[in-house]
Design a protein around this motif. Sequence first.
Motif, PDB file in Angstrom:
ATOM      1  N   SER A 108       0.850  -1.184   0.000  1.00 39.37           N
ATOM      2  CA  SER A 108       0.000   0.000   0.000  1.00 39.37           C
ATOM      3  C   SER A 108       0.888   1.236   0.000  1.00 39.37           C
ATOM      4  CB  SER A 108      -0.904   0.023   1.234  1.00 39.37           C
ATOM      5  OG  SER A 108      -1.593   1.269   1.337  1.00 39.37           O
TER       6      SER A 108
ATOM      7  N   TYR B 187      -3.137   9.295   3.859  1.00 38.61           N
ATOM      8  CA  TYR B 187      -4.066   8.175   3.957  1.00 38.61           C
ATOM      9  C   TYR B 187      -3.386   6.901   3.465  1.00 38.61           C
ATOM     10  CZ  TYR B 187      -8.239  11.025   4.882  1.00 38.61           C
ATOM     11  OH  TYR B 187      -9.168  11.852   5.455  1.00 38.61           O
ATOM     12  N   SER B 188      -3.925   5.774   3.896  1.00 38.31           N
ATOM     13  CA  SER B 188      -3.534   4.497   3.314  1.00 38.31           C
ATOM     14  C   SER B 188      -4.697   4.001   2.449  1.00 38.31           C
ATOM     15  CB  SER B 188      -3.215   3.467   4.408  1.00 38.31           C
ATOM     16  OG  SER B 188      -4.340   3.251   5.229  1.00 38.31           O
TER      17      SER B 188
ATOM     18  N   GLY C  46      -7.872   1.773   1.263  1.00 37.18           N
ATOM     19  CA  GLY C  46      -8.978   1.142   1.956  1.00 37.18           C
ATOM     20  C   GLY C  46      -9.143  -0.302   1.509  1.00 37.18           C
ATOM     21  N   ASN C  47     -10.317  -0.832   1.682  1.00 35.07           N
ATOM     22  CA  ASN C  47     -10.591  -2.217   1.305  1.00 35.07           C
ATOM     23  C   ASN C  47     -10.567  -2.382  -0.209  1.00 35.07           C
ATOM     24  OD1 ASN C  47     -10.999  -3.024   3.984  1.00 35.07           O
ATOM     25  ND2 ASN C  47     -13.141  -2.357   3.925  1.00 35.07           N
TER      26      ASN C  47
END
Length: 206
Positions: A182, A192-193, A195-196
């Motif tokens: 990621s 941010y990283s 998400g799903n």
Amino acid sequence: MKEMKGMINSDIIKPKILYYGTPVILLNTLNEDNTVNISPISSSWALGDYIILGIGLGGKAIENLERHPECVINLPDPSLWENVEQLAPHTGKYPVPNGKATNGFTYEKDKYAISGLIPADSVTVKPTRIMECPIQIEAKVNHIRFPDYSSMFAIVETEAVHVHAHHDIVLNEHHIDPAKWSPIIYNFRHYYSLGNPLGKTFRAET
């Protein structure tokens, strides 16, 4: 006229920046004395083996690339966001340009020390890689363009010559495992990283 169902209202706005969700890279370039400058960059995109960088003028990175056309494009993961932010308010340019000084930048030559990151030797290019970054791309500069429509930035065209990846994110020898990798996403000046996962394109090989 039939009434449009589910119409979404929108506003015309003038945001100060348009970083609408781009990966953070740490760009390593070579100083005059063969030390390495590290610059956080939020404008990049790749096409095949070519990576295009948007780099602000007046900083050390563009000065270094004009003099020595090699670099390392390091991709940090979300665990390194605080290291990235340690670099953010510093410039390797001395004296600090007025535009940077008014925005709170200060001079710092030893970017490795200020960020707490560790250098690793590169295979082909002179700038070192950042050991902690899961992906490190040694690259050469093919062209630097200074657009006549802006005096704020340069467009730097680079070509990857070696790609290094941490063993734990490599899948089937030459693929990056998207389930384990990621980037840090720069989302309107916030980190941010990912998400799903939502799915994959028909061309995905993993």
